[in-house]
Motif scaffolding. Sequence first.
Motif, mmCIF file in Angstrom:
data_model
loop_
_atom_site.group_PDB
_atom_site.id
_atom_site.type_symbol
_atom_site.label_atom_id
_atom_site.label_comp_id
_atom_site.label_asym_id
_atom_site.label_seq_id
_atom_site.Cartn_x
_atom_site.Cartn_y
_atom_site.Cartn_z
ATOM 1 N N PRO A 52 -22.245 50.635 7.557
ATOM 2 C CA PRO A 52 -22.164 50.089 6.194
ATOM 3 C C PRO A 52 -21.198 50.865 5.306
ATOM 4 O O PRO A 52 -21.014 52.060 5.460
ATOM 5 C CB PRO A 52 -23.593 50.219 5.681
ATOM 6 C CG PRO A 52 -24.182 51.342 6.467
ATOM 7 C CD PRO A 52 -23.517 51.303 7.821
ATOM 8 N N ALA A 53 -20.601 50.136 4.376
ATOM 9 C CA ALA A 53 -19.761 50.768 3.352
ATOM 10 C C ALA A 53 -20.678 51.222 2.227
ATOM 11 O O ALA A 53 -21.560 50.471 1.787
ATOM 12 C CB ALA A 53 -18.735 49.767 2.836
ATOM 13 N N LYS A 54 -20.503 52.438 1.772
ATOM 14 C CA LYS A 54 -21.335 52.961 0.683
ATOM 15 C C LYS A 54 -21.113 52.132 -0.581
ATOM 16 O O LYS A 54 -19.988 51.798 -0.931
ATOM 17 C CB LYS A 54 -20.983 54.416 0.424
ATOM 18 C CG LYS A 54 -21.459 55.347 1.519
ATOM 19 C CD LYS A 54 -21.122 56.797 1.201
ATOM 20 C CE LYS A 54 -21.740 57.750 2.169
ATOM 21 N NZ LYS A 54 -21.172 57.793 3.470
ATOM 22 N N ALA A 73 -12.372 49.945 -3.321
ATOM 23 C CA ALA A 73 -11.981 50.387 -1.982
ATOM 24 C C ALA A 73 -12.833 51.581 -1.572
ATOM 25 O O ALA A 73 -13.163 52.437 -2.387
ATOM 26 C CB ALA A 73 -10.508 50.755 -1.963
ATOM 27 N N THR A 74 -13.220 51.611 -0.331
ATOM 28 C CA THR A 74 -13.956 52.741 0.220
ATOM 29 C C THR A 74 -13.491 52.958 1.653
ATOM 30 O O THR A 74 -12.863 52.085 2.241
ATOM 31 C CB THR A 74 -15.488 52.508 0.153
ATOM 32 O OG1 THR A 74 -16.167 53.692 0.567
ATOM 33 C CG2 THR A 74 -15.912 51.349 1.023
ATOM 34 N N VAL A 107 -11.753 53.610 8.559
ATOM 35 C CA VAL A 107 -11.216 52.302 8.203
ATOM 36 C C VAL A 107 -11.424 52.105 6.704
ATOM 37 O O VAL A 107 -12.486 52.424 6.166
ATOM 38 C CB VAL A 107 -11.853 51.166 9.036
ATOM 39 C CG1 VAL A 107 -13.336 51.050 8.803
ATOM 40 C CG2 VAL A 107 -11.159 49.838 8.781
ATOM 41 N N ALA A 108 -10.397 51.634 6.032
ATOM 42 C CA ALA A 108 -10.472 51.398 4.589
ATOM 43 C C ALA A 108 -10.976 49.975 4.344
ATOM 44 O O ALA A 108 -10.524 49.024 4.978
ATOM 45 C CB ALA A 108 -9.108 51.587 3.944
ATOM 46 N N VAL A 109 -11.942 49.849 3.450
ATOM 47 C CA VAL A 109 -12.453 48.546 3.040
ATOM 48 C C VAL A 109 -11.677 48.155 1.788
ATOM 49 O O VAL A 109 -11.642 48.910 0.819
ATOM 50 C CB VAL A 109 -13.974 48.619 2.751
ATOM 51 C CG1 VAL A 109 -14.478 47.298 2.231
ATOM 52 C CG2 VAL A 109 -14.726 49.034 3.998
ATOM 53 N N THR A 110 -11.061 47.010 1.840
ATOM 54 C CA THR A 110 -10.208 46.593 0.726
ATOM 55 C C THR A 110 -10.957 45.686 -0.256
ATOM 56 O O THR A 110 -11.965 45.071 0.086
ATOM 57 C CB THR A 110 -8.970 45.839 1.248
ATOM 58 O OG1 THR A 110 -9.406 44.702 2.000
ATOM 59 C CG2 THR A 110 -8.128 46.731 2.133
ATOM 60 N N THR A 111 -10.433 45.592 -1.480
ATOM 61 C CA THR A 111 -11.039 44.756 -2.521
ATOM 62 C C THR A 111 -10.652 43.297 -2.307
ATOM 63 O O THR A 111 -9.714 42.981 -1.575
ATOM 64 C CB THR A 111 -10.581 45.206 -3.911
ATOM 65 O OG1 THR A 111 -9.173 45.063 -3.987
ATOM 66 C CG2 THR A 111 -11.010 46.619 -4.200
ATOM 67 N N GLY A 112 -11.393 42.407 -2.963
ATOM 68 C CA GLY A 112 -11.039 40.999 -2.970
ATOM 69 C C GLY A 112 -11.738 40.148 -1.941
ATOM 70 O O GLY A 112 -11.451 38.976 -1.817
ATOM 71 N N HIS A 113 -12.667 40.690 -1.169
ATOM 72 C CA HIS A 113 -13.392 39.900 -0.174
ATOM 73 C C HIS A 113 -14.668 39.355 -0.814
ATOM 74 O O HIS A 113 -15.529 40.105 -1.242
ATOM 75 C CB HIS A 113 -13.721 40.772 1.033
ATOM 76 C CG HIS A 113 -14.203 39.991 2.217
ATOM 77 N ND1 HIS A 113 -14.104 40.459 3.483
ATOM 78 C CD2 HIS A 113 -14.774 38.770 2.330
ATOM 79 C CE1 HIS A 113 -14.603 39.570 4.327
ATOM 80 N NE2 HIS A 113 -15.024 38.542 3.645
ATOM 81 N N THR A 114 -14.784 38.012 -0.867
ATOM 82 C CA THR A 114 -15.950 37.362 -1.477
ATOM 83 C C THR A 114 -16.722 36.605 -0.400
ATOM 84 O O THR A 114 -16.135 36.025 0.506
ATOM 85 C CB THR A 114 -15.503 36.379 -2.583
ATOM 86 O OG1 THR A 114 -14.762 37.111 -3.546
ATOM 87 C CG2 THR A 114 -16.685 35.711 -3.240
ATOM 88 N N TYR A 115 -18.057 36.613 -0.529
ATOM 89 C CA TYR A 115 -18.926 35.952 0.439
ATOM 90 C C TYR A 115 -20.038 35.252 -0.324
ATOM 91 O O TYR A 115 -20.576 35.785 -1.298
ATOM 92 C CB TYR A 115 -19.513 36.995 1.396
ATOM 93 C CG TYR A 115 -20.416 36.434 2.456
ATOM 94 C CD1 TYR A 115 -19.887 35.930 3.637
ATOM 95 C CD2 TYR A 115 -21.798 36.416 2.294
ATOM 96 C CE1 TYR A 115 -20.710 35.429 4.632
ATOM 97 C CE2 TYR A 115 -22.627 35.910 3.279
ATOM 98 C CZ TYR A 115 -22.082 35.414 4.448
ATOM 99 O OH TYR A 115 -22.896 34.917 5.427
ATOM 100 N N SER A 116 -20.403 34.048 0.132
ATOM 101 C CA SER A 116 -21.481 33.288 -0.503
ATOM 102 C C SER A 116 -22.402 32.748 0.587
ATOM 103 O O SER A 116 -21.922 32.334 1.659
ATOM 104 C CB SER A 116 -20.889 32.132 -1.318
ATOM 105 O OG SER A 116 -21.912 31.455 -1.997
#
Length: 173
Positions: A52-54, A73-74, A107-116
Amino acid sequence: MRKRAKLAALVVAGIMPVLAGAAPASAVVTPKRSCPVDYGVLIKSHKAYRLPAKGAYFKDGPGGTMTASVTKATTITYSLSTSLEVSASYLFASAKASVSGSITKSVAVTTGHTYSHNISARKYGNLQYGSNGYQVSWESNRTNPNCSVTTLASGTAKLPATSVGWHYWETSS
């Protein structure tokens, strides 16, 4: 006449037969096995594992629809458990070769990912963003000059991969 000359004379004269073939077992020299000293990491087993990403966990409900976005970003980094120190470089090289080429140290988690996702009635929806990585069991070893192998250390590692995304599940509370 010397012993060797006498023996040769008997053979030439046909009095003593000559035996052709292999030398007696006591005369056969078996070369000792020799191996170059080498160090390596063996991946003994692996399974899929979510890292998991913190700060990217969301819960909503009961029922309805939940939507979440990654807004910061994390970086997700590997974790390693060991009985002795082992080179992370050896571990990663071995895991990439035998498990998956997508394994990475971080691995870098990038911004802008949306999920519904729709939430079932009377249930709570849970969303967690992270890496679809691997948990591996590993062993660090040394090949000795006599070709035997000595285990130097062993353990498990949780390794992120370049594949990232949302994980959804439902709970009663």
